[in-house]
Design a protein around this motif. Structure first.
Motif, mmCIF file in Angstrom:
data_model
loop_
_atom_site.group_PDB
_atom_site.id
_atom_site.type_symbol
_atom_site.label_atom_id
_atom_site.label_comp_id
_atom_site.label_asym_id
_atom_site.label_seq_id
_atom_site.Cartn_x
_atom_site.Cartn_y
_atom_site.Cartn_z
ATOM 1 N N PHE A 99 -2.069 9.412 14.019
ATOM 2 C CA PHE A 99 -1.571 9.145 12.671
ATOM 3 C C PHE A 99 -1.283 7.657 12.516
ATOM 4 C CE2 PHE A 99 2.281 9.710 15.153
ATOM 5 C CZ PHE A 99 3.075 8.663 14.710
ATOM 6 N N PHE A 100 -1.171 7.213 11.285
ATOM 7 C CA PHE A 100 -0.765 5.858 10.943
ATOM 8 C C PHE A 100 0.314 5.950 9.880
ATOM 9 C CE2 PHE A 100 -4.760 5.010 12.917
ATOM 10 C CZ PHE A 100 -4.706 3.708 13.376
ATOM 11 N N THR A 101 1.376 5.156 10.035
ATOM 12 C CA THR A 101 2.415 5.050 9.020
ATOM 13 C C THR A 101 2.502 3.598 8.588
ATOM 14 O OG1 THR A 101 3.667 6.901 9.932
ATOM 15 C CG2 THR A 101 4.860 5.378 8.494
ATOM 16 N N PHE A 102 2.269 3.351 7.307
ATOM 17 C CA PHE A 102 2.340 2.008 6.736
ATOM 18 C C PHE A 102 3.619 1.902 5.924
ATOM 19 C CE2 PHE A 102 -2.185 3.005 7.218
ATOM 20 C CZ PHE A 102 -2.575 1.950 8.034
ATOM 21 N N ASN A 103 4.465 0.936 6.286
ATOM 22 C CA ASN A 103 5.768 0.759 5.641
ATOM 23 C C ASN A 103 5.712 -0.323 4.571
ATOM 24 O OD1 ASN A 103 7.095 2.654 7.452
ATOM 25 N ND2 ASN A 103 6.783 1.094 9.014
ATOM 26 N N GLU A 104 6.655 -0.261 3.621
ATOM 27 C CA GLU A 104 6.707 -1.249 2.541
ATOM 28 C C GLU A 104 6.929 -2.662 3.052
ATOM 29 O OE1 GLU A 104 9.284 -0.314 -0.724
ATOM 30 O OE2 GLU A 104 8.530 1.731 -0.871
ATOM 31 N N ASP A 105 7.602 -2.811 4.207
ATOM 32 C CA ASP A 105 7.880 -4.147 4.750
ATOM 33 C C ASP A 105 6.696 -4.731 5.530
ATOM 34 O OD1 ASP A 105 7.845 -2.724 7.132
ATOM 35 O OD2 ASP A 105 9.911 -3.228 7.701
ATOM 36 N N LYS A 106 5.527 -4.096 5.405
ATOM 37 C CA LYS A 106 4.274 -4.544 6.044
ATOM 38 C C LYS A 106 4.261 -4.326 7.554
ATOM 39 C CE LYS A 106 2.583 -5.759 2.151
ATOM 40 N NZ LYS A 106 1.725 -4.801 1.473
ATOM 41 N N GLY A 114 -2.429 10.122 20.892
ATOM 42 C CA GLY A 114 -1.113 10.217 21.513
ATOM 43 C C GLY A 114 -0.581 8.911 22.063
ATOM 44 N N LYS A 115 -1.374 7.844 22.016
ATOM 45 C CA LYS A 115 -0.942 6.535 22.517
ATOM 46 C C LYS A 115 -0.411 5.686 21.374
ATOM 47 C CE LYS A 115 -2.371 7.930 26.426
ATOM 48 N NZ LYS A 115 -1.806 9.253 26.495
ATOM 49 N N SER A 116 0.787 5.153 21.544
ATOM 50 C CA SER A 116 1.484 4.449 20.465
ATOM 51 C C SER A 116 0.967 3.034 20.240
ATOM 52 C CB SER A 116 2.977 4.382 20.770
ATOM 53 O OG SER A 116 3.514 5.681 20.825
ATOM 54 N N LEU A 117 0.908 2.675 18.964
ATOM 55 C CA LEU A 117 0.611 1.311 18.536
ATOM 56 C C LEU A 117 1.652 0.956 17.476
ATOM 57 C CD1 LEU A 117 -3.238 1.529 17.819
ATOM 58 C CD2 LEU A 117 -2.175 0.405 19.775
ATOM 59 N N SER A 118 2.009 -0.314 17.406
ATOM 60 C CA SER A 118 2.886 -0.755 16.322
ATOM 61 C C SER A 118 2.665 -2.236 16.104
ATOM 62 C CB SER A 118 4.353 -0.472 16.649
ATOM 63 O OG SER A 118 4.750 -1.210 17.786
ATOM 64 N N GLY A 119 3.067 -2.679 14.936
ATOM 65 C CA GLY A 119 2.905 -4.090 14.617
ATOM 66 C C GLY A 119 3.052 -4.304 13.126
ATOM 67 N N SER A 120 2.330 -5.296 12.615
ATOM 68 C CA SER A 120 2.379 -5.603 11.193
ATOM 69 C C SER A 120 0.978 -5.485 10.608
ATOM 70 C CB SER A 120 2.928 -7.015 10.980
ATOM 71 O OG SER A 120 2.062 -7.970 11.579
ATOM 72 N N TYR A 121 0.931 -5.378 9.280
ATOM 73 C CA TYR A 121 -0.367 -5.296 8.628
ATOM 74 C C TYR A 121 -0.376 -6.103 7.344
ATOM 75 C CZ TYR A 121 1.381 -2.012 5.063
ATOM 76 O OH TYR A 121 2.058 -1.432 4.023
ATOM 77 N N THR A 122 -1.550 -6.549 6.969
ATOM 78 C CA THR A 122 -1.774 -7.126 5.651
ATOM 79 C C THR A 122 -2.880 -6.310 5.006
ATOM 80 O OG1 THR A 122 -3.356 -8.742 6.521
ATOM 81 C CG2 THR A 122 -1.074 -9.464 6.306
ATOM 82 N N TYR A 123 -2.793 -6.150 3.689
ATOM 83 C CA TYR A 123 -3.766 -5.329 2.984
ATOM 84 C C TYR A 123 -4.130 -5.985 1.663
ATOM 85 C CZ TYR A 123 -5.819 -1.429 0.421
ATOM 86 O OH TYR A 123 -6.660 -0.644 -0.321
ATOM 87 N N ASP A 124 -5.427 -6.083 1.391
ATOM 88 C CA ASP A 124 -5.934 -6.627 0.141
ATOM 89 C C ASP A 124 -6.582 -5.494 -0.659
ATOM 90 O OD1 ASP A 124 -7.060 -8.028 -1.948
ATOM 91 O OD2 ASP A 124 -8.608 -8.982 -0.741
ATOM 92 N N PRO A 125 -5.885 -4.986 -1.682
ATOM 93 C CA PRO A 125 -6.434 -3.855 -2.439
ATOM 94 C C PRO A 125 -7.773 -4.157 -3.117
ATOM 95 C CG PRO A 125 -4.117 -4.195 -2.975
ATOM 96 C CD PRO A 125 -4.556 -5.374 -2.156
ATOM 97 N N ALA A 126 -8.004 -5.399 -3.495
ATOM 98 C CA ALA A 126 -9.241 -5.748 -4.201
ATOM 99 C C ALA A 126 -10.474 -5.550 -3.317
ATOM 100 C CB ALA A 126 -9.179 -7.186 -4.701
ATOM 101 N N SER A 127 -10.364 -5.916 -2.034
ATOM 102 C CA SER A 127 -11.501 -5.781 -1.114
ATOM 103 C C SER A 127 -11.388 -4.532 -0.242
ATOM 104 C CB SER A 127 -11.595 -7.008 -0.207
ATOM 105 O OG SER A 127 -10.461 -7.081 0.651
ATOM 106 N N GLY A 128 -10.177 -3.956 -0.181
ATOM 107 C CA GLY A 128 -9.945 -2.816 0.706
ATOM 108 C C GLY A 128 -9.752 -3.220 2.154
#
Length: 196
Positions: A99-106, A114-128
């Motif tokens: 699964f992936f959980t994207f938070n409002e704070d990026k 079953g292996k954990s990943l975490s960090g930050s993300y940036t997303y550009d809705p125009a290009s996807g």
């Protein structure tokens, strides 16, 4: 127009009302939705990305309609998904541990097999385009809408790097076929279809 789209997408069964105009309009809409999905054209607004998404099945999208036509359309996409499904199962990827959980704070948290990943993300809705940054790697991908939720897709060689990281952590070395799939389908983005 409908016939041309049908040939391009591998002939999708169209459903709709029995009156001529309505059935044709429904058919064009259905074929258009499938074509947009297979090409990864449906955009996701930033606020709609926020939240938790769980894996439902392998995802793929062609990077151009020319490649889609050459490959045989939706039939080719279904074949790729079937091959990926076999490999995902060998890697332990299923709907209870991916699964992936994207938070409002990026920030994001995820599990892949079953292996954990975490960090930050940036997303550009125009290009996807989405960029996931972890302590181990930075990964560029694409988010598109599909009929059930979203597709989180990566260039095929980038997907392989995710699996290599998961395999290194888990000790699972079943990656050869995923590697072969990624080499065989240049111009195809691979990844996950996800639902709420």
């Amino acid at each position: 127009m409908v016939a041309a789209m049908c040939l391009l997408t591998g002939c999708v069964t169209m459903t709709g009302a029995t009156s001529g105009g309505t059935a044709t309009q429904a058919g064009v809409s259905t074929v258009g939705n499938v074509l947009a999905s297979v090409l990864g054209l449906n955009k996701v607004a930033g606020e709609n990305l926020v939240g938790s998404w769980k894996y439902s099945q392998p995802g793929c999208a062609f990077t151009s309609d020319n490649l889609l036509a050459k490959a045989g359309g939706e039939v080719a996409a279904a074949k790729i998904k079937s091959q990926l499904q076999t490999q995902y199962l060998k890697l332990g990827i299923n709907n209870t541990n991916t699964f992936f959980t994207f938070n409002e704070d990026k920030s994001f948290t995820a599990k892949v097999g079953g292996k954990s990943l975490s960090g930050s993300y940036t997303y550009d809705p125009a290009s996807g385009q989405i960029t996931l940054k972890t302590l181990l790697f930075t990964l560029n991908g694409y988010v598109t809408a599909n009929l059930q939720g979203i597709s989180l897709l990566f260039e095929s060689e980038k997907l392989l790097s995710i699996f290599q990281t998961v395999a290194a952590v888990s000790g699972n070395t079943t990656l050869s076929t995923v590697g072969e799939i990624s080499k065989s389908y240049d111009g195809v983005r691979l990844g996950f279809e996800m639902t709420r």
